[in-house]
Design an enzyme around this catalytic site. Sequence first.
Site, PDB file in Angstrom:
ATOM      1  CB  CYS A 115      18.401  64.300-110.983  1.00  0.00           C
ATOM      2  SG  CYS A 115      17.151  64.215-109.436  1.00  0.00           S
ATOM      3  CG  HIS A 252      18.808  60.281-112.449  1.00  0.00           C
ATOM      4  ND1 HIS A 252      19.313  60.102-111.208  1.00  0.00           N
ATOM      5  CD2 HIS A 252      17.612  60.852-112.335  1.00  0.00           C
ATOM      6  CE1 HIS A 252      18.412  60.690-110.365  1.00  0.00           C
ATOM      7  NE2 HIS A 252      17.464  61.360-111.048  1.00  0.00           N
ATOM      8  CG  ASN A 282      15.856  60.432-107.622  1.00  0.00           C
ATOM      9  OD1 ASN A 282      17.040  60.679-107.660  1.00  0.00           O
ATOM     10  ND2 ASN A 282      14.898  61.195-108.434  1.00  0.00           N
TER      11      ASN A 282
HETATM   12  N1  ACO Z   1       0.975  56.457-102.192  1.00  0.00           N
HETATM   13  C1  ACO Z   1      -0.240  56.280-102.500  1.00  0.00           C
HETATM   14  N2  ACO Z   1      -1.208  57.306-103.545  1.00  0.00           N
HETATM   15  C2  ACO Z   1      -0.277  58.194-103.888  1.00  0.00           C
HETATM   16  C3  ACO Z   1       0.991  58.695-103.370  1.00  0.00           C
HETATM   17  C4  ACO Z   1       1.670  57.570-102.536  1.00  0.00           C
HETATM   18  N3  ACO Z   1       3.024  57.651-102.409  1.00  0.00           N
HETATM   19  N4  ACO Z   1       1.319  59.755-104.142  1.00  0.00           N
HETATM   20  C5  ACO Z   1       0.345  60.181-104.901  1.00  0.00           C
HETATM   21  N5  ACO Z   1      -0.658  59.293-104.734  1.00  0.00           N
HETATM   22  C6  ACO Z   1      -2.006  59.374-105.180  1.00  0.00           C
HETATM   23  C7  ACO Z   1      -2.286  60.805-105.691  1.00  0.00           C
HETATM   24  O1  ACO Z   1      -2.777  61.328-104.631  1.00  0.00           O
HETATM   25  C8  ACO Z   1      -3.396  60.162-106.841  1.00  0.00           C
HETATM   26  O2  ACO Z   1      -4.763  60.237-106.076  1.00  0.00           O
HETATM   27  P1  ACO Z   1      -6.074  60.683-106.776  1.00  0.00           P
HETATM   28  O3  ACO Z   1      -6.061  59.926-108.148  1.00  0.00           O
HETATM   29  O4  ACO Z   1      -6.921  60.348-105.704  1.00  0.00           O
HETATM   30  O5  ACO Z   1      -5.770  62.250-106.777  1.00  0.00           O
HETATM   31  C9  ACO Z   1      -2.907  59.259-107.465  1.00  0.00           C
HETATM   32  O6  ACO Z   1      -2.028  58.619-106.606  1.00  0.00           O
HETATM   33  C10 ACO Z   1      -2.253  59.463-108.970  1.00  0.00           C
HETATM   34  O7  ACO Z   1      -1.312  60.405-108.573  1.00  0.00           O
HETATM   35  P2  ACO Z   1      -0.420  60.866-109.737  1.00  0.00           P
HETATM   36  O8  ACO Z   1       0.378  62.085-109.411  1.00  0.00           O
HETATM   37  O9  ACO Z   1      -1.165  61.013-110.981  1.00  0.00           O
HETATM   38  O10 ACO Z   1       0.456  59.413-109.869  1.00  0.00           O
HETATM   39  P3  ACO Z   1       1.516  59.226-111.109  1.00  0.00           P
HETATM   40  O11 ACO Z   1       1.091  57.873-111.846  1.00  0.00           O
HETATM   41  O12 ACO Z   1       1.667  60.091-111.914  1.00  0.00           O
HETATM   42  O13 ACO Z   1       2.731  58.881-110.287  1.00  0.00           O
HETATM   43  C11 ACO Z   1       4.792  59.645-109.621  1.00  0.00           C
HETATM   44  C12 ACO Z   1       3.289  59.656-109.447  1.00  0.00           C
HETATM   45  C13 ACO Z   1       5.412  58.198-109.285  1.00  0.00           C
HETATM   46  C14 ACO Z   1       5.448  60.857-108.950  1.00  0.00           C
HETATM   47  C15 ACO Z   1       5.211  59.934-111.215  1.00  0.00           C
HETATM   48  O14 ACO Z   1       4.418  61.029-111.596  1.00  0.00           O
HETATM   49  C16 ACO Z   1       6.757  59.904-111.559  1.00  0.00           C
HETATM   50  O15 ACO Z   1       7.203  59.110-111.482  1.00  0.00           O
HETATM   51  N6  ACO Z   1       6.987  61.188-111.691  1.00  0.00           N
HETATM   52  C17 ACO Z   1       8.434  61.563-112.334  1.00  0.00           C
HETATM   53  C18 ACO Z   1       8.993  62.245-111.028  1.00  0.00           C
HETATM   54  C19 ACO Z   1      10.165  61.810-110.722  1.00  0.00           C
HETATM   55  O16 ACO Z   1      11.085  60.749-111.042  1.00  0.00           O
HETATM   56  N7  ACO Z   1      11.076  62.736-109.912  1.00  0.00           N
HETATM   57  C20 ACO Z   1      12.339  62.567-109.462  1.00  0.00           C
HETATM   58  C21 ACO Z   1      13.056  63.733-109.757  1.00  0.00           C
HETATM   59  S1  ACO Z   1      13.240  64.310-111.608  1.00  0.00           S
HETATM   60  C22 ACO Z   1      14.192  62.818-112.070  1.00  0.00           C
HETATM   61  O17 ACO Z   1      15.066  62.641-111.384  1.00  0.00           O
HETATM   62  C23 ACO Z   1      13.833  62.441-113.326  1.00  0.00           C
END
Ligand code: ACO
Length: 325
Positions: A115, A252, A282
């Site tokens: 990224c 980004h 993304n």
């Molecule tokens: N739809 C519905 N529920 C979901 C989904 C989905 N697509 N994905 C995960 N869940 C559920 C999980 O299973 C979990 O359920 P549980 O509580 O029953 O176990 C619940 O949602 C919470 O999951 P978390 O992973 O804790 O959710 P979080 O609030 O952290 O959000 C996310 C997840 C959006 C991926 C977040 O962690 C994030 O934005 N991280 C950064 C990732 C990113 O941007 N990566 C891109 C590459 S790096 C960069 O470019 C910076």
Amino acid sequence: MSTFRSVVRGVGAYLPARTLTNADLALMVDTSDDWIVQRTGIRERRIAAEGEVTSDLALNAARVALADAGLEPADIDLIVLATSTPDNTFPATAVAVQAALGITRGAAFDLQAVCSGFVYALATADTFLKSGSFRRALVIGAETFSRILDWSDRTTCVLFGDGAGAMVLEAVEHDGDAAARGVMTTHLRSDGRHKHKLYVDGGVSSTRSVGFLRMEGREVFRHAVGMITDVIEDAFAATGVDAQTLDWFVPHQANRRIIDASAHKLGIAPEKVVITVDRHGNTSAASIPLALAAAHVDGRIKRGDVVLLEAMGGGFTWGSALIRW
Ligand code: ACO
């Protein structure tokens, strides 16, 4: 003694025609529009057509950037293309773009920083132009992340999309005037201790396959804001620019929450932040030039404006750049 500065001559973007909405995804995996919008700000993403490869996207974006610059392909002597989803293992996707543009001089190569790829490519091209080695560069970020997504994994497949963006940079003589147009500073970082937090579980040398993207989303989120703000503080310290004197923040486009938290921590006003993640998700190395092109085309970014770029991604890698447009 005169030196060179890399001045932005044009930008361009390309998104594949097919749109995949959150509602479409809810038919494929257990997710919802509400969950995706609330956690990421993403509403839809684009998916490359069957047979449409990264160099096709890159070529389209490059042509728009060249037209915007009022230049011909023959004016370009350097292509730096950032991608983690190349057409082939080799040769570089950049040479496919070079050939399609009919350029037969200079150099073209790929660069891989996930990224952060566009910021890395910009810093690399800027270094070559400032040294006088090349005159005009095409800096491209292009990705077909749809090809490395596990479409049964709701924790990753909802986040990414395909696209490309390009920038034309020209080496212009610089007498040291800090107010002159061009790239003012770039700062690159990486820390390989985090390489297992966001990776692809296959590769030429390890599995002889491509593999699928895997991510510890919470871990990425936990590190993102701190890393992003650190490297922006470096850019501010190097130039004397600050959150108040800055005109535009073009981060980004990974996640709306990361963008908002970073801007808030730095004291950057929300109206200075360019956001396009809602429209294309993304797109990794393509996301910054896609956002830049959007804000250039709609007239927000004007000549002389100070524009801050920032990215963070797999590796971890991260970086910033300040440009006087
Ligand atoms: N739809 C519905 N529920 C979901 C989904 C989905 N697509 N994905 C995960 N869940 C559920 C999980 O299973 C979990 O359920 P549980 O509580 O029953 O176990 C619940 O949602 C919470 O999951 P978390 O992973 O804790 O959710 P979080 O609030 O952290 O959000 C996310 C997840 C959006 C991926 C977040 O962690 C994030 O934005 N991280 C950064 C990732 C990113 O941007 N990566 C891109 C590459 S790096 C960069 O470019 C910076």
